[in-house]
Each structure stands twice: as C-alpha cells, then as structure tokens.
Motif scaffolding. Structure first.
Motif, PDB file in Angstrom:
ATOM      1  N   LYS A  40      41.038  43.348  25.066  1.00  0.00           N
ATOM      2  CA  LYS A  40      40.745  42.231  25.966  1.00  0.00           C
ATOM      3  C   LYS A  40      41.986  41.799  26.738  1.00  0.00           C
ATOM      4  N   LYS A  41      43.139  41.798  26.070  1.00  0.00           N
ATOM      5  CA  LYS A  41      44.396  41.410  26.715  1.00  0.00           C
ATOM      6  C   LYS A  41      44.733  42.377  27.845  1.00  0.00           C
ATOM      7  N   GLY A  43      42.624  44.207  29.506  1.00  0.00           N
ATOM      8  CA  GLY A  43      41.649  43.985  30.573  1.00  0.00           C
ATOM      9  C   GLY A  43      42.004  42.789  31.431  1.00  0.00           C
ATOM     10  N   ARG A  44      42.449  41.707  30.778  1.00  0.00           N
ATOM     11  CA  ARG A  44      42.869  40.513  31.532  1.00  0.00           C
ATOM     12  C   ARG A  44      44.085  40.820  32.395  1.00  0.00           C
ATOM     13  N   GLU A  45      45.041  41.577  31.858  1.00  0.00           N
ATOM     14  CA  GLU A  45      46.239  41.912  32.625  1.00  0.00           C
ATOM     15  C   GLU A  45      45.888  42.743  33.850  1.00  0.00           C
ATOM     16  N   ILE A  46      44.987  43.678  33.698  1.00  0.00           N
ATOM     17  CA  ILE A  46      44.567  44.506  34.836  1.00  0.00           C
ATOM     18  C   ILE A  46      43.873  43.646  35.882  1.00  0.00           C
ATOM     19  N   THR A  47      42.990  42.757  35.429  1.00  0.00           N
ATOM     20  CA  THR A  47      42.278  41.871  36.358  1.00  0.00           C
ATOM     21  C   THR A  47      43.248  40.951  37.090  1.00  0.00           C
ATOM     22  N   ASP A  48      44.191  40.378  36.353  1.00  0.00           N
ATOM     23  CA  ASP A  48      45.173  39.482  36.974  1.00  0.00           C
ATOM     24  C   ASP A  48      46.040  40.214  37.991  1.00  0.00           C
ATOM     25  N   SER A  49      46.479  41.418  37.654  1.00  0.00           N
ATOM     26  CA  SER A  49      47.320  42.162  38.600  1.00  0.00           C
ATOM     27  C   SER A  49      46.524  42.565  39.838  1.00  0.00           C
ATOM     28  N   ALA A  50      45.242  42.874  39.663  1.00  0.00           N
ATOM     29  CA  ALA A  50      44.408  43.213  40.824  1.00  0.00           C
ATOM     30  C   ALA A  50      44.223  41.992  41.711  1.00  0.00           C
ATOM     31  N   LYS A  51      44.014  40.808  41.105  1.00  0.00           N
ATOM     32  CA  LYS A  51      43.855  39.592  41.890  1.00  0.00           C
ATOM     33  C   LYS A  51      45.137  39.251  42.632  1.00  0.00           C
ATOM     34  N   GLU A  52      46.289  39.446  41.985  1.00  0.00           N
ATOM     35  CA  GLU A  52      47.572  39.154  42.629  1.00  0.00           C
ATOM     36  C   GLU A  52      47.840  40.086  43.795  1.00  0.00           C
TER      37      GLU A  52
END
Length: 61
Positions: A40-41, A43-52
């Motif tokens: 999960k961590k 996945g969150r990091e990938i999502t956050d980097s994509a949003k940034e």
C-alpha cells in the motif's frame, strides 16, 4: 471477501493449522500484514509522484 462463507473460512483456517502449526501462525500473520502495508505504501508513493508530475504541467497551461 468474495463468495467465501463461514465453512470455507473455517476449512482454510484448519488447513493452515495443519500445514504450519499454531506456533507459526502469528509469525505468518505478522509478515503478511507487513507485506500488505509495504504494498500500500508503494502504491501511495507512485500515486503521489504521478500527481506531482502532472500538477506542474497543469499550471503551465
């Protein structure tokens, strides 16, 4: 939990007890929990980097 009923869950629990024994089950549960937490961590990091990476491009337009 899908189509698993109480009987199926009990059978899985009994099979785990037979294969791994009662002394190993807490250890297996702990490692499974840590694995899920790491997944999960990541996945969150990938999502956050994509949003940034998308956010600065949206401001330019």
């Amino acid at each position: 939990m899908g189509n698993l009923g109480m009987t199926e869950i009990l059978l899985i629990g009994v099979a785990l007890l037979v294969f791994f024994g009662p002394s190993r089950l807490p250890e297996l549960g702990k490692s499974l929990g840590k694995s899920i937490q790491e997944f999960k961590k990541a996945g969150r990091e990938i999502t956050d980097s994509a949003k940034e990476s998308v956010a600065p491009e949206a401001k330019v337009k």
